[in-house]
Structure formats: C-alpha cells, structure tokens
Design a protein around this motif. Structure first.
Motif, mmCIF file in Angstrom:
data_model
loop_
_atom_site.group_PDB
_atom_site.id
_atom_site.type_symbol
_atom_site.label_atom_id
_atom_site.label_comp_id
_atom_site.label_asym_id
_atom_site.label_seq_id
_atom_site.Cartn_x
_atom_site.Cartn_y
_atom_site.Cartn_z
ATOM 1 N N GLU A 29 75.841 10.630 28.975
ATOM 2 C CA GLU A 29 75.310 9.556 28.129
ATOM 3 C C GLU A 29 75.835 8.185 28.532
ATOM 4 O O GLU A 29 75.297 7.165 28.100
ATOM 5 C CB GLU A 29 75.615 9.821 26.651
ATOM 6 C CG GLU A 29 77.079 9.948 26.300
ATOM 7 C CD GLU A 29 77.521 11.397 26.263
ATOM 8 O OE1 GLU A 29 78.496 11.688 25.521
ATOM 9 O OE2 GLU A 29 76.910 12.234 26.957
ATOM 10 N N GLN A 30 76.851 8.141 29.377
ATOM 11 C CA GLN A 30 77.317 6.859 29.900
ATOM 12 C C GLN A 30 76.364 6.337 30.970
ATOM 13 O O GLN A 30 76.224 5.125 31.149
ATOM 14 C CB GLN A 30 78.713 7.025 30.481
ATOM 15 C CG GLN A 30 79.307 5.764 31.094
ATOM 16 C CD GLN A 30 80.710 6.010 31.639
ATOM 17 O OE1 GLN A 30 81.503 6.753 31.067
ATOM 18 N NE2 GLN A 30 81.012 5.395 32.768
ATOM 19 N N SER A 36 68.292 2.276 28.934
ATOM 20 C CA SER A 36 67.875 2.408 30.332
ATOM 21 C C SER A 36 66.679 3.348 30.485
ATOM 22 O O SER A 36 66.365 3.782 31.595
ATOM 23 C CB SER A 36 69.045 2.879 31.201
ATOM 24 O OG SER A 36 69.461 4.188 30.854
ATOM 25 N N GLY A 37 66.029 3.665 29.356
ATOM 26 C CA GLY A 37 64.789 4.424 29.408
ATOM 27 C C GLY A 37 64.930 5.914 29.261
ATOM 28 O O GLY A 37 63.997 6.659 29.581
ATOM 29 N N SER A 231 66.489 5.632 34.457
ATOM 30 C CA SER A 231 67.326 4.639 35.116
ATOM 31 C C SER A 231 68.719 4.662 34.504
ATOM 32 O O SER A 231 69.005 5.450 33.598
ATOM 33 C CB SER A 231 66.697 3.253 34.989
ATOM 34 O OG SER A 231 65.492 3.178 35.734
ATOM 35 N N THR A 232 69.585 3.796 35.005
ATOM 36 C CA THR A 232 70.931 3.663 34.478
ATOM 37 C C THR A 232 71.139 2.221 34.011
ATOM 38 O O THR A 232 70.365 1.326 34.360
ATOM 39 C CB THR A 232 71.989 4.001 35.545
ATOM 40 O OG1 THR A 232 72.020 2.943 36.519
ATOM 41 C CG2 THR A 232 71.692 5.331 36.215
ATOM 42 N N ARG A 238 64.666 -2.450 35.892
ATOM 43 C CA ARG A 238 64.371 -1.037 35.684
ATOM 44 C C ARG A 238 63.004 -0.623 36.210
ATOM 45 O O ARG A 238 62.896 0.396 36.909
ATOM 46 C CB ARG A 238 64.517 -0.672 34.207
ATOM 47 C CG ARG A 238 64.387 0.819 33.948
ATOM 48 C CD ARG A 238 64.983 1.189 32.603
ATOM 49 N NE ARG A 238 64.267 0.619 31.491
ATOM 50 C CZ ARG A 238 63.195 1.195 30.928
ATOM 51 N NH1 ARG A 238 62.737 2.344 31.398
ATOM 52 N NH2 ARG A 238 62.610 0.646 29.894
ATOM 53 N N PRO A 239 61.906 -1.350 35.917
ATOM 54 C CA PRO A 239 60.602 -0.917 36.454
ATOM 55 C C PRO A 239 60.584 -0.842 37.979
ATOM 56 O O PRO A 239 60.010 0.092 38.552
ATOM 57 C CB PRO A 239 59.636 -1.976 35.922
ATOM 58 C CG PRO A 239 60.295 -2.510 34.699
ATOM 59 C CD PRO A 239 61.763 -2.504 35.005
ATOM 60 N N VAL A 240 61.206 -1.810 38.630
ATOM 61 C CA VAL A 240 61.227 -1.791 40.093
ATOM 62 C C VAL A 240 62.099 -0.641 40.599
ATOM 63 O O VAL A 240 61.756 0.022 41.587
ATOM 64 C CB VAL A 240 61.722 -3.143 40.642
ATOM 65 C CG1 VAL A 240 61.907 -3.080 42.162
ATOM 66 C CG2 VAL A 240 60.733 -4.248 40.292
ATOM 67 N N SER A 241 63.204 -0.365 39.917
ATOM 68 C CA SER A 241 64.071 0.740 40.350
ATOM 69 C C SER A 241 63.351 2.074 40.243
ATOM 70 O O SER A 241 63.522 2.950 41.088
ATOM 71 C CB SER A 241 65.365 0.758 39.536
ATOM 72 O OG SER A 241 65.179 1.255 38.226
#
Length: 286
Positions: A29-30, A36-37, A231-232, A238-241
């Motif tokens: 959970e970290q 982060s989605g 993601s993290t 985030r979308p690009v990652s």
C-alpha cells in the motif's frame, strides 16, 4: 550480490546496491495507493491472490563492458543513506563493495547512464559530495536535466530534488544530455519511456543479434504487469506512465526481449509474456 552474463559481445554484470529483506520489505500500500490509481479493494484482492502484503524492492545496477569502456546503468542509493529511515542505512549502499568483489574500478569507469535522476538511481554516484567515478561521463535525457534544474513544485518529486540537482552540479560539463533514439555508447541506445519523470528513459543493449531492454522504473512489481494501469506515487505524469508501461510491455512480449528491471528481486532479469486476459506476466531468469 553479483550476476554475470552477456548480451552478444557485451559482457555484463548486475551489481546490487541492496535489497531489503523481511521484515524490512515495504508494504504494497506504500507503492500502490488510491491517489496513484489503485483502488484499495483491488489491492487487497491482489494481495490475497498473491499471498503477500509486501514487495521486494531491489536496486539492481547494470555494468556493461563496451568498446569505449565500462559503463553502469544507474547507481543505487549510495552509502550513509537515511532518507527512508535509519533502518535502511545498512541495507543499501553496497554498489562499491560489489564493484570491488568483481574487480571493477571506480577510477576507470567510463560512463554513468541514468534512466532518470531520482535519488535511488543517482545518489550512488555522488553520495560523498564528490563524483565517485572521476573519469566517467554522465548521460541523462535533456528533458530530465532541464526538469530538475528548473522550479520543481510537485510534492512527490521533493525527496529526489537534492540528489538530482547535486548530480547535475557535480558532473558539470561531464553531464551529456541526450535525446531519445540515440546511441550513447557502442551497443547502448536510449529509448523514450516518459511519465515516471519527464525524461525517464529505457536503455537498449544490442550486440551479436541479442538484445536487453533496461526499463528503469517503468514498473516496480509484477503486479503492474497484471495491472498495467497501476501507477505509483512517484510517477509524475500518471497517464503518460501508464501509456509507456503498456508500450514497453507490449514490445518486450512481442519481440521476446530480455528485460532488466531495476527494482525487481535480484538480479532483475527476465522476460515478459502476454496472458489470455490481455495483460502480461513476469518470468524471471533462472
């Protein structure tokens, strides 16, 4: 920990900067949060299926012997690191000890190739307040260098800011910003992989018909192969990652590339395969 292998004519060795073991493995959970989605209920269900509540976070630094000299891809956290709490200090910063064990010289290292400038990838090169590899030229993407030199306001970037800026400052004129799809050294090419940071890069090794793709922080855990949208908190876009992760996994599976994953359990080498559900699975090298 050391693992020697080759990619065609390129002699390689993975040297671990450290890999915290239980009870010091970080909780899932970290790394995977609602922000982060990753819905909390989805993470709990995945933890039950996997029968684990933590992930193994390795720091796998890759040395490559090229015709232009020895290069390393990413350099770990370095010695005397306390940024994650006092418990972490004796568990990381092992890169230079590993180099000694395998006969690699700090003084003659020719190049340091950074997938990006987060502290767990760059601090190993500058932790003492001076460049640890005095003869080395450093390589980082131009967008990466520009981002960390500019005003950085994103909260998740703050823990990495000091190390990134110090890396840029200490290497000075020996920091060579590159563009993607560029051959940095013979057999070593930069591949676009943005999202985690603006200039995050994958590194492709190619020699004698063999290839290895270093994916940096494209993923931290096999859960991101079965759930590519996860993601993290450290993915700055985030979308690009997510788009980058899908593209990298598709390429790795379709081209049957060997993968070097910086944060997976040592030595971080393996292959990616497509699954019947349209996602992917990780198959570590054995």
């Amino acid at each position: 920990m050391l693992y020697e292998f080759s990619v065609g004519q390129l002699a390689c060795v993975v040297v671990s900067d450290g890999q915290p073991a239980p009870p010091f493995e970080p909780p899932l959970e970290q790394f995977f949060t609602p922000d982060s989605g990753v819905p909390a209920d989805a993470l709990r269900a995945a933890a039950v299926r996997e029968d684990r509540s933590t992930l193994t976070c390795g720091y796998n630094c890759l040395f490559v012997s090229t015709p232009d000299g020895m290069a390393v891809v990413d350099t770990g956290l370095g010695a005397s690191f306390l940024g994650y709490g006092e418990y972490i200090e004796p568990l990381v910063g092992q890169l230079e000890h590993g180099m000694d064990d395998v006969g690699l010289s700090r003084a003659t290292l020719a190049a340091v190739v950074f997938t990006h400038l987060h502290q767990d990838h760059s601090r190993g090169a500058i932790w003492s307040g001076e460049v640890r590899f005095p003869a080395a030229t450093a390589y980082a993407h131009a967008s990466e260098v520009a981002f960390w030199k500019g005003p950085v306001e994103l909260p998740s970037a703050q823990p990495h800011l000091a190390a990134a800026r110090e890396t840029i400052r200490l290497f000075g004129e020996r920091m060579r910003p590159f563009e993607h799809d560029t051959e940095l050294l013979p057999g070593i090419r930069a591949v676009a992989a943005p999202g985690h940071t603006p200039g995050h890069s994958a590194i492709l090794l190619e020699s004698g018909g063999e290839r290895l793709l270093c994916v940096g922080d494209t993923f931290y855990d096999p859960l991101q192969l079965t759930n590519p949208t996860w993601s993290t908190p450290w993915d700055l876009d985030r979308p690009v990652s997510v788009a980058t992760r899908r593209a990298m996994l598709e390429r790795a599976a379709d081209e049957q590339l060997m993968i070097h994953a910086y944060h997976l359990p040592f030595p971080g080498l393996g292959h990616v395969q497509r699954t019947s559900t349209g996602t992917f699975s990780w198959h570590p090298l054995r």
